[in-house]
Design a protein around this motif. Structure first.
Motif, PDB file in Angstrom:
ATOM      1  N   LEU A   1       0.591  -1.256   0.298  1.00 53.54           N
ATOM      2  CA  LEU A   1       0.176   0.088   0.022  1.00 53.54           C
ATOM      3  C   LEU A   1       0.317   1.521  -0.024  1.00 53.54           C
ATOM      4  O   LEU A   1       0.449   2.339  -0.490  1.00 53.54           O
ATOM      5  CB  LEU A   1      -0.587  -0.347   1.208  1.00 53.54           C
ATOM      6  CG  LEU A   1      -1.899  -0.840   1.309  1.00 53.54           C
ATOM      7  CD1 LEU A   1      -2.600  -0.574   2.851  1.00 53.54           C
ATOM      8  CD2 LEU A   1      -3.065  -1.060   0.173  1.00 53.54           C
ATOM      9  N   GLN A   2       1.857   1.020   1.078  1.00 49.51           N
ATOM     10  CA  GLN A   2       2.762   2.310   0.643  1.00 49.51           C
ATOM     11  C   GLN A   2       3.504   2.775  -0.832  1.00 49.51           C
ATOM     12  O   GLN A   2       3.814   3.402  -1.128  1.00 49.51           O
ATOM     13  CB  GLN A   2       3.988   2.848   1.959  1.00 49.51           C
ATOM     14  CG  GLN A   2       3.290   2.580   3.067  1.00 49.51           C
ATOM     15  CD  GLN A   2       4.255   1.928   4.355  1.00 49.51           C
ATOM     16  OE1 GLN A   2       5.178   1.446   4.075  1.00 49.51           O
ATOM     17  NE2 GLN A   2       3.787   2.825   5.592  1.00 49.51           N
ATOM     18  N   ARG A   3       3.648   1.531  -1.166  1.00 45.92           N
ATOM     19  CA  ARG A   3       4.557   1.503  -2.086  1.00 45.92           C
ATOM     20  C   ARG A   3       3.661   2.339  -3.616  1.00 45.92           C
ATOM     21  O   ARG A   3       3.600   2.920  -3.842  1.00 45.92           O
ATOM     22  CB  ARG A   3       4.745   0.423  -2.731  1.00 45.92           C
ATOM     23  CG  ARG A   3       4.928   0.643  -4.291  1.00 45.92           C
ATOM     24  CD  ARG A   3       5.899  -1.525  -4.334  1.00 45.92           C
ATOM     25  NE  ARG A   3       5.936  -2.360  -4.240  1.00 45.92           N
ATOM     26  CZ  ARG A   3       5.223  -2.906  -3.741  1.00 45.92           C
ATOM     27  NH1 ARG A   3       6.125  -3.151  -2.364  1.00 45.92           N
ATOM     28  NH2 ARG A   3       4.434  -4.475  -3.864  1.00 45.92           N
ATOM     29  N   VAL A   4       2.169   1.732  -3.428  1.00 47.60           N
ATOM     30  CA  VAL A   4       1.252   2.178  -4.200  1.00 47.60           C
ATOM     31  C   VAL A   4       1.041   3.629  -4.132  1.00 47.60           C
ATOM     32  O   VAL A   4       0.723   4.855  -5.332  1.00 47.60           O
ATOM     33  CB  VAL A   4      -0.496   1.356  -4.486  1.00 47.60           C
ATOM     34  CG1 VAL A   4      -1.712   2.282  -5.080  1.00 47.60           C
ATOM     35  CG2 VAL A   4       0.513   0.173  -4.732  1.00 47.60           C
ATOM     36  N   LYS A   5       0.736   4.229  -2.742  1.00 45.39           N
ATOM     37  CA  LYS A   5       0.243   5.489  -2.177  1.00 45.39           C
ATOM     38  C   LYS A   5       1.681   6.484  -3.368  1.00 45.39           C
ATOM     39  O   LYS A   5       1.483   7.671  -3.345  1.00 45.39           O
ATOM     40  CB  LYS A   5       0.183   5.796  -0.863  1.00 45.39           C
ATOM     41  CG  LYS A   5      -0.108   7.169   0.006  1.00 45.39           C
ATOM     42  CD  LYS A   5      -0.330   6.949   1.346  1.00 45.39           C
ATOM     43  CE  LYS A   5      -0.549   8.372   1.909  1.00 45.39           C
ATOM     44  NZ  LYS A   5       1.133   9.118   2.413  1.00 45.39           N
ATOM     45  N   SER A   6       2.854   6.168  -2.596  1.00 52.42           N
ATOM     46  CA  SER A   6       3.957   6.694  -3.010  1.00 52.42           C
ATOM     47  C   SER A   6       4.456   6.959  -4.317  1.00 52.42           C
ATOM     48  O   SER A   6       4.002   8.028  -5.554  1.00 52.42           O
ATOM     49  CB  SER A   6       5.472   5.575  -2.044  1.00 52.42           C
ATOM     50  OG  SER A   6       6.494   6.529  -3.335  1.00 52.42           O
TER      51      SER A   6
END
Length: 278
Positions: A178-183
């Motif tokens: 999720l953090q990768r997608v948000k970034s």
């Protein structure tokens, strides 16, 4: 009675880079489920607000304070009454880092972010220092006074109403995804982004990514793209960029689409926001 035109003014006080202040009048939007990245301390100056957190709905009345820690999914709207056009509020927005520094200072040891109950309408808070925070933004050369007023308000809130430290979020493969997608969205929101493209980056199915993204951030990936574009447009408008140019630079190709989403996210039209904040 002559209707009051909606007003929404953002302030970034000199000497307080971790703080923003908001003054709002006549905002009648029903804001859908969302989260904030900072602490939001909202005082209802007139009227009432309905706040929904999880399965609980709370009514915040005139003179009462709502405290929302970052990352809390919620919905809010003014309660419709014959006086609804008079609905107004003010909000202090404070970064997590600043809250950690103050909490550490108060207790004399390192502390994580303080936690508060978003389902409580607070009546016991330092009203004088809250008022001073807004009065002093219009007075030049008072950085120390602004700092003192802000800290006085926050010290009282932390000492009297904090329910301890916020527990860190659990780590895991899905959270990392999720953090990768948000970034990725943070860096590419101006261009067209599809859900399958994001799902491929997360190594998840589009359906599963959509579900857990909403659970974590309070918005779907598509809604988060729109949110990032609107916040960029807001920044550009505050820098005196013409509305059409701000829309195009933030990723919108259609002016009506831009205006519709701007009002939904911010609460007033881009034109009204420009008049109030330049």
């Amino acid at each position: 009675m002559k209707p009051i035109k909606p007003k929404l003014i953002f302030h970034e006080p000199d000497g307080l880079p971790d703080v923003a202040l908001v003054e709002a009048t006549g905002i009648d939007n029903q804001f859908p489920r969302h989260v904030h990245s900072s602490y939001i301390f909202t005082l209802i100056d007139n009227g009432e607000r309905k706040l929904s957190v999880n399965s609980t709905t709370v009514t915040i009345k005139t003179g009462e304070l709502c405290i929302l820690p970052p990352g809390i999914p919620h919905k809010c709207e003014p309660i419709s009454t014959p006086e609804s056009e008079l609905y107004s509020y003010r909000a202090l927005c404070v970064t997590s880092n600043y809250m950690v520094r103050l909490t550490t200072e108060i207790y004399g040891r390192y502390c994580r972010e303080p936690d508060f109950d978003p389902e409580i309408a607070y009546t016991d808070y330092d009203k004088t220092s809250f008022e001073d925070c807004f009065t002093l933004i219009h007075v030049p050369g008072t950085e120390l006074e602004r700092q003192a007023a802000l800290n006085s308000f926050l010290y009282h809130i932390i000492e009297k109403h904090s329910r301890g430290e916020r527990l860190p979020r659990k780590a895991g493969a899905q959270l990392v995804a999720l953090q990768r997608v948000k970034s990725f969205i943070d860096q590419n929101f101006q261009r067209q982004i599809t859900l399958p493209e994001l799902a491929e980056r997360a190594c998840l199915s589009p359906f599963h990514l959509q579900k857990i993204f909403v659970d974590e951030y309070g918005r779907s990936p598509q809604e988060y793209v729109i949110f990032k574009r609107i916040k960029e447009a807001q920044r550009l408008i505050e820098s005196n960029t013409p509305l059409i140019e701000a829309a195009l630079k933030s990723g919108f190709s259609d002016q009506s689409h831009f205006s519709k989403h701007f009002k939904k996210v911010i609460g007033i039209s881009p034109g009204r926001f420009s008049k109030e904040n330049i």
